[in-house]
Scaffold this active site. Structure first.
Site, PDB file in Angstrom:
ATOM      1  N   GLU A 124       0.844  -1.211   0.000  1.00 60.19           N
ATOM      2  CA  GLU A 124       0.000   0.000   0.000  1.00 60.19           C
ATOM      3  C   GLU A 124       0.875   1.256   0.000  1.00 60.19           C
ATOM      4  O   GLU A 124       0.574   2.241  -0.689  1.00 60.19           O
ATOM      5  CB  GLU A 124      -0.933   0.000   1.218  1.00 60.19           C
ATOM      6  CG  GLU A 124      -1.845   1.230   1.196  1.00 60.19           C
ATOM      7  CD  GLU A 124      -2.658   1.408   2.467  1.00 60.19           C
ATOM      8  OE1 GLU A 124      -3.065   0.407   3.082  1.00 60.19           O
ATOM      9  OE2 GLU A 124      -2.882   2.579   2.842  1.00 60.19           O
ATOM     10  N   SER A 126      -8.456  -9.248   6.839  1.00 61.50           N
ATOM     11  CA  SER A 126      -8.316 -10.139   5.681  1.00 61.50           C
ATOM     12  C   SER A 126      -8.497 -11.609   6.043  1.00 61.50           C
ATOM     13  O   SER A 126      -8.315 -12.485   5.199  1.00 61.50           O
ATOM     14  CB  SER A 126      -6.941  -9.928   5.042  1.00 61.50           C
ATOM     15  OG  SER A 126      -5.928  -9.941   6.034  1.00 61.50           O
ATOM     16  N   SER A 136      -0.094  -9.640   7.156  1.00 62.22           N
ATOM     17  CA  SER A 136      -1.237  -8.729   7.301  1.00 62.22           C
ATOM     18  C   SER A 136      -0.932  -7.631   8.314  1.00 62.22           C
ATOM     19  O   SER A 136      -0.810  -7.886   9.514  1.00 62.22           O
ATOM     20  CB  SER A 136      -2.470  -9.526   7.735  1.00 62.22           C
ATOM     21  OG  SER A 136      -3.468  -8.654   8.233  1.00 62.22           O
ATOM     22  N   SER A 137      -0.854  -6.400   7.827  1.00 58.48           N
ATOM     23  CA  SER A 137      -0.516  -5.273   8.694  1.00 58.48           C
ATOM     24  C   SER A 137      -1.563  -5.091   9.790  1.00 58.48           C
ATOM     25  O   SER A 137      -1.237  -4.990  10.977  1.00 58.48           O
ATOM     26  CB  SER A 137      -0.412  -3.994   7.853  1.00 58.48           C
ATOM     27  OG  SER A 137      -0.257  -2.866   8.679  1.00 58.48           O
TER      28      SER A 137
END
Ligand code: SF4
Length: 342
Positions: free
Chosen positions: A159, A299, A255-256
């Protein structure tokens, strides 16, 4: 890292927390009478729902293979499921054959990638989350007005690469309070702040405060860039953590927003672990503990949460209770051209 630094990277285990070690086989006796508290909201957000539906619809409408640039969302289960249905995940557009259908992931892409895909004539469906696109639009608009940017985010995250890649130059990345002192903008009259959507709300606020202290004229976004889903899931963990002995986060290591949930629990002094699925649970995490909190990153699919609950029941959990939480009604429209049966 100095004590004053507020780094966005993962924190280690809290002081006194047991380090995870070994497999669970020797500890299958675990806990008797454990209760599970389910965070609310948890799991899929509107941007992830939309991104997965775009790939699934493209597969139904155009047939396999469908090429997807980068993991559509950062979750191993989701990616493997779509691979089994005919999606091919690539990083470089060189790996996409002529005439193919290509989907951009939910994290967004740079202008260079957009232009290259268009030049190569791929049929492109953009699964960039509309909340990430909103940041891109803001950057482009302010750039035309002569602004330079300070972006709060994680170096190397797709991102961040996509947002920084909206411009050829003029976006300075900061990952910590200490980084703010090192930023060297060409001018300070027209400076704006942007943020990755999936950060720790508290860490980002500390870094934003340091930016404002150094550059008092900095222009802030009208609405904060950290998205509603990230904020709501972190808020739920803040409410849940004091009520439980250990917090389990379902999410993939990439996954942040899932990593941030584990950090939020640990910062509140509650032991916390992240698992990609039920097989990663270790029985010793629950020994002598009566209350387990369970949440999932934006997610992580609900099927994994259900499988984790089943595994916890096998380890001795006897009850499952849903927290009260903020209802989420956000839904994003699909891009044109994916209507089925036309
Ligand atoms: S976590 Fe937020 S920014 Fe990311 S896909 Fe979900 S809604 Fe969009």
């Amino acid at each position: 890292m100095t004590g004053e630094e507020n780094n966005l990277s993962d924190a280690g285990p809290p002081q006194g927390a047991k380090a995870p070690s070994g497999g669970s086989a020797a500890h299958e006796v675990a806990s008797v009478g454990v209760s599970i508290l389910l965070a609310e909201p948890r799991g899929f957000c509107a941007g992830v729902d939309r991104a997965i539906e775009i790939v699934e619809r493209a597969l139904q409408k155009f047939g396999a293979p469908i090429y997807v640039r980068h993991e559509i969302v950062h979750n191993t289960y989701v990616v493997n499921d779509l691979k089994a249905k005919g999606a091919i995940f690539i990083e470089a557009l060189d790996d996409v054959p002529k005439g193919a259908v290509l989907v951009f992931s939910a994290h967004g892409v740079s202008r260079a990638v957009q232009l290259e895909a268009a030049a190569r004539g791929f049929q492109v469906f953009d699964a960039t989350c509309p909340l990430v696109t909103k940041v891109h639009v803001e950057v482009a608009k302010l750039h035309k007005e002569g602004f330079e940017f300070i972006m709060i985010g994680h170096k190397g995250h797709p991102e961040v690469e996509g947002t920084m890649g909206q411009l050829d130059s003029g976006i300075h990345l900061v990952e910590s309070v200490a980084d703010v002192a090192r930023v060297q903008p060409a001018q300070t009259d027209k400076l704006a702040m942007v943020t990755q959507t999936t950060l720790s709300v508290d860490d980002a606020a500390d870094i934003a405060a340091a930016i404002k202290a150094r550059f008092p004229n900095v222009c802030e976004p009208k609405q904060q860039d950290i998205c509603y889903a990230t904020q709501n899931r972190q808020d739920a963990v803040k409410v849940m953590s004091p009520q439980v002995d250990v917090v389990i986060v379902v999410g993939s290591p990439t996954s942040s927003n899932s990593n941030r949930l584990r950090e939020v629990a640990r910062k509140l002094g509650t032991e916390s672990y992240m698992v990609d699925g039920p097989d990663e649970l270790q029985a010793q995490w629950f020994e002598g503990r009566a209350r387990v909190g369970l949440t999932a990153g934006a997610s992580a699919p609900d099927i994994l949460v259900r499988q984790v609950i089943d595994r916890l029941k096998a380890l001795g959990a006897v009850s499952v209770r849903n927290m009260d939480g903020r209802p989420e009604t956000v839904k994003f429209p699909l891009p044109k051209g994916l209507k089925l049966g036309s």
